[in-house]
Scaffold this motif. Sequence first.
Motif, mmCIF file in Angstrom:
data_model
loop_
_atom_site.group_PDB
_atom_site.id
_atom_site.type_symbol
_atom_site.label_atom_id
_atom_site.label_comp_id
_atom_site.label_asym_id
_atom_site.label_seq_id
_atom_site.Cartn_x
_atom_site.Cartn_y
_atom_site.Cartn_z
ATOM 1 N N MET A 80 27.298 -29.637 -57.746
ATOM 2 C CA MET A 80 27.519 -30.289 -56.454
ATOM 3 C C MET A 80 27.964 -31.739 -56.635
ATOM 4 S SD MET A 80 26.114 -32.564 -54.037
ATOM 5 C CE MET A 80 24.369 -32.692 -54.422
ATOM 6 N N TYR A 81 27.241 -32.485 -57.455
ATOM 7 C CA TYR A 81 27.612 -33.889 -57.667
ATOM 8 C C TYR A 81 29.006 -33.998 -58.289
ATOM 9 C CZ TYR A 81 22.925 -35.670 -56.559
ATOM 10 O OH TYR A 81 21.769 -36.025 -55.911
ATOM 11 N N SER A 82 29.314 -33.093 -59.222
ATOM 12 C CA SER A 82 30.633 -33.108 -59.864
ATOM 13 C C SER A 82 31.733 -32.861 -58.849
ATOM 14 C CB SER A 82 30.698 -32.051 -60.969
ATOM 15 O OG SER A 82 29.759 -32.308 -61.987
ATOM 16 N N LYS A 83 31.538 -31.864 -57.980
ATOM 17 C CA LYS A 83 32.563 -31.515 -56.996
ATOM 18 C C LYS A 83 32.655 -32.530 -55.860
ATOM 19 C CE LYS A 83 32.899 -26.612 -57.990
ATOM 20 N NZ LYS A 83 32.490 -25.243 -57.653
ATOM 21 N N CYS A 84 31.650 -33.386 -55.750
ATOM 22 C CA CYS A 84 31.713 -34.473 -54.768
ATOM 23 C C CYS A 84 32.251 -35.753 -55.402
ATOM 24 C CB CYS A 84 30.334 -34.730 -54.163
ATOM 25 S SG CYS A 84 29.767 -33.409 -53.064
ATOM 26 N N GLY A 85 32.661 -35.659 -56.680
ATOM 27 C CA GLY A 85 33.226 -36.812 -57.361
ATOM 28 C C GLY A 85 32.207 -37.843 -57.777
ATOM 29 N N SER A 86 30.912 -37.445 -57.848
ATOM 30 C CA SER A 86 29.854 -38.374 -58.242
ATOM 31 C C SER A 86 29.300 -37.945 -59.591
ATOM 32 C CB SER A 86 28.745 -38.376 -57.173
ATOM 33 O OG SER A 86 27.756 -39.326 -57.474
ATOM 34 N N ILE A 87 30.091 -38.134 -60.631
ATOM 35 C CA ILE A 87 29.737 -37.613 -61.949
ATOM 36 C C ILE A 87 28.530 -38.332 -62.550
ATOM 37 C CG2 ILE A 87 31.331 -39.106 -63.208
ATOM 38 C CD1 ILE A 87 30.469 -35.401 -63.946
ATOM 39 N N ASP A 88 28.307 -39.608 -62.201
ATOM 40 C CA ASP A 88 27.139 -40.325 -62.734
ATOM 41 C C ASP A 88 25.836 -39.661 -62.296
ATOM 42 O OD1 ASP A 88 28.714 -42.153 -64.030
ATOM 43 O OD2 ASP A 88 28.643 -43.642 -62.419
ATOM 44 N N ARG A 89 25.789 -39.243 -61.037
ATOM 45 C CA ARG A 89 24.575 -38.570 -60.553
ATOM 46 C C ARG A 89 24.434 -37.182 -61.169
ATOM 47 N NH1 ARG A 89 24.745 -40.614 -54.276
ATOM 48 N NH2 ARG A 89 26.866 -41.154 -54.867
ATOM 49 N N ALA A 90 25.555 -36.525 -61.447
ATOM 50 C CA ALA A 90 25.501 -35.231 -62.132
ATOM 51 C C ALA A 90 24.890 -35.402 -63.522
ATOM 52 C CB ALA A 90 26.903 -34.630 -62.241
ATOM 53 N N LEU A 91 25.294 -36.460 -64.213
ATOM 54 C CA LEU A 91 24.744 -36.727 -65.548
ATOM 55 C C LEU A 91 23.259 -37.067 -65.480
ATOM 56 C CD1 LEU A 91 27.699 -38.797 -67.048
ATOM 57 C CD2 LEU A 91 26.901 -36.565 -67.843
ATOM 58 N N ASP A 92 22.854 -37.773 -64.426
ATOM 59 C CA ASP A 92 21.433 -38.101 -64.258
ATOM 60 C C ASP A 92 20.591 -36.829 -64.150
ATOM 61 O OD1 ASP A 92 21.854 -40.809 -64.368
ATOM 62 O OD2 ASP A 92 21.933 -41.084 -62.190
ATOM 63 N N THR A 123 44.119 -28.787 -56.848
ATOM 64 C CA THR A 123 44.371 -28.779 -58.291
ATOM 65 C C THR A 123 43.559 -29.796 -59.086
ATOM 66 O OG1 THR A 123 46.232 -30.308 -58.021
ATOM 67 C CG2 THR A 123 46.725 -27.952 -57.971
ATOM 68 N N ARG A 124 43.109 -30.877 -58.447
ATOM 69 C CA ARG A 124 42.446 -31.906 -59.239
ATOM 70 C C ARG A 124 41.692 -32.891 -58.349
ATOM 71 N NH1 ARG A 124 47.724 -34.924 -61.506
ATOM 72 N NH2 ARG A 124 48.541 -32.830 -61.327
ATOM 73 N N PHE A 125 40.992 -33.832 -59.004
ATOM 74 C CA PHE A 125 40.357 -34.954 -58.322
ATOM 75 C C PHE A 125 41.277 -36.166 -58.380
ATOM 76 C CE2 PHE A 125 36.370 -32.732 -58.477
ATOM 77 C CZ PHE A 125 35.611 -33.308 -57.464
ATOM 78 N N HIS A 126 41.256 -36.963 -57.315
ATOM 79 C CA HIS A 126 41.969 -38.237 -57.280
ATOM 80 C C HIS A 126 40.935 -39.307 -56.939
ATOM 81 C CE1 HIS A 126 45.875 -36.024 -56.901
ATOM 82 N NE2 HIS A 126 45.085 -35.154 -56.279
ATOM 83 N N HIS A 127 40.641 -40.189 -57.874
ATOM 84 C CA HIS A 127 39.727 -41.308 -57.632
ATOM 85 C C HIS A 127 40.572 -42.559 -57.422
ATOM 86 C CE1 HIS A 127 35.791 -39.441 -58.838
ATOM 87 N NE2 HIS A 127 36.627 -38.577 -59.401
ATOM 88 N N PHE A 128 40.667 -43.015 -56.173
ATOM 89 C CA PHE A 128 41.459 -44.203 -55.844
ATOM 90 C C PHE A 128 40.535 -45.420 -55.785
ATOM 91 C CE2 PHE A 128 43.568 -40.578 -53.799
ATOM 92 C CZ PHE A 128 44.873 -40.724 -54.254
ATOM 93 N N ARG A 129 40.930 -46.466 -56.510
ATOM 94 C CA ARG A 129 40.122 -47.684 -56.497
ATOM 95 C C ARG A 129 41.027 -48.872 -56.844
ATOM 96 N NH1 ARG A 129 35.423 -47.356 -60.577
ATOM 97 N NH2 ARG A 129 34.716 -45.735 -59.146
ATOM 98 N N HIS A 130 40.973 -49.917 -56.013
ATOM 99 C CA HIS A 130 41.744 -51.154 -56.242
ATOM 100 C C HIS A 130 43.240 -50.878 -56.432
ATOM 101 C CE1 HIS A 130 37.817 -52.844 -56.624
ATOM 102 N NE2 HIS A 130 37.584 -52.301 -57.811
#
Length: 628
Positions: free
Chosen positions: A302-314, A614-621
């Motif tokens: 769930m965390y991975s598919k929500c783009g929150s990989i840090d919480r997935a690792l936790d 097809t993929r994740f897009h993490h947009f920042r700055h």
Amino acid sequence: MLLLRVYAGMLARGARPDAYTFPPLLKAVAAERGAVAPAVGDAVHAHVVKFGMELNAHAASSLVLMYATRGDGATARALLDAWPARGRGTPVVWNALIAGHKRSRQFRLSCCSFVDMVKAGVMLTPVTYMMVLSACGKCSDILLGMQVHKCIVESGMLPDLKVENALIDMYAECGKMEAAWELFDGMQVRDMVSWTSVISGFVRLGQVDRAKALFYRMPEKDAVSWTAMIDGYVQTGRFTEALEIFREMQFSKVMADEFTMVSVVTACAQLGALETGEWARIYMSRHGIKMDTFVGNAFIDMYSKCGSIDRALDVFKQMHIRDKFSWTAVILGLAVNGHGVEAIDMFYKMLKAFEAPDEVTFVGVLTACTHAGLVDKGRDFFLSMTGTYGVAPNVMHYGCIIDLLGRAGKLTEALETIGKMPVRPNCAIWGTLLAACRVHGNSEIGELAAENLLELDPENSMAYILLSNLYAKSNRWEDVRRLRQVIMEKGIKKEPGCSLIEMNGTIHEFVAGDRSHPMSKEIYSKLEKVLADLKNAGYVPDVTEVFVQVTEEEKQKVLYWHSEKLAVAFALLGSESGSTIRIVKNLRMCLDCHNAIKLISKLYTREVVVRDRTRFHHFRHGLCSCKE
């Protein structure tokens, strides 16, 4: 193991074990899954023999159960066969053998043991029938199940509620819902198990609405029946309705369990509903629901598919027991979120933990190589799958290697790899190659890929879009016009874009150009303001993917109303400044939306995470992790 310590203390005090000492001890050993469990079981077995209890029916059946449960069917059967002839006629030992095989998921062995039991002339009990019917359902052995049903009828055992429930469940598991319904409809007495078995059967066949109608007729519902309905919606892709049913479950004051939470968290993963997923974790903590391996794996996903990989690792780090699915989930999560090198490092840690990778693990590993641009490493992993790890590559693995080669611009090698595939390439394979050709401007291979893709799926609008983009990139404007004319003549419709976004625990859905949202007026007004800011910052709409035959100005309006832009405008209206915007899109994000959202992340200082087809897009700055 507490019981072992108690047993050791008993011996230390000089007490002698009897026939009632060993069954609970052996049952506890059978439930253990650690590396030392077999040795402990053998030691207890030695004590059974030492104290002369090997011919006691209770002790012997517990031994048979322990060995069969841990997958040592040969020893379990040898123990049964070593019994005196008179003892082998005792149903309790045979029942233990059938039950042990079932617990170790060797359902065929359970069925075979039942057949041997019948041949040996041993009396069949209700427990025997219930266990073999369950095994028949699990391995879809409808023929044996029907023979068992006939034996039950001839024995005069019916009506017996537990046996009837087992029959209904067997037919439902085998997909024979007419037989299951006939039994259910004719029952004199029903309980929650009866209702739930029929509901689960309809769910398995995808008949969720029929299951729901039956569910609401239930006089009483427990966690199992609620979970069956929630899981039914998840299995049929109706994730929002799954969460709605879960909310109803809470209002009904029925406590959820680990199985419920796996289905709920899975629904959150598919919807990108991070807030609801976080709330589910709090709910579990508040109500003392154990975070077992299955639930932990669901949260990682769930965390991975929500783009929150840090919480997935936790979650992964906090898990006391991990299985190969835990490792695979975190490898896939790292890979799709653009952390390719970390995903490969995690794969090596998995090997050091003595967990064997499977075909899904290698999808994650190859995806990681793709995102990290590690072409040679990807080739090595692909070649090592069969030789080193005994995993035969399937279409998904070939899709990954084509994507890896295609993104690296090695289009000829990608085409040659397709030609060497042991199975016929599918639409995904040709679509991946075509998309790579569009990026690198290779018209020759792109046309070949499009031709093969349209041969498999003549109505595939994406093939036309990608090919048109390819022609436009190569300045082949006559081919662009010809292709668009073909689209108009054939009446090919592009699948409507749909974007989901969660706000305050509620899922909002946006379709391109749609004005059905209650805040539609405010959303479009906000979008106009955003577009004005973008244009002032140098944004120029990319109309190459618009296929309708209208003026340039009207094409730009079509782009402005794409679903992900509407979702972003809604988020800017309703979320706190600086908070992350998370969107799930059903299609590949177009180039214009990609460029626009990248600029929005800079102008509005917001992190935007878009998960498309097809993929994740993490947009920042003003930057994007996917480097598209």
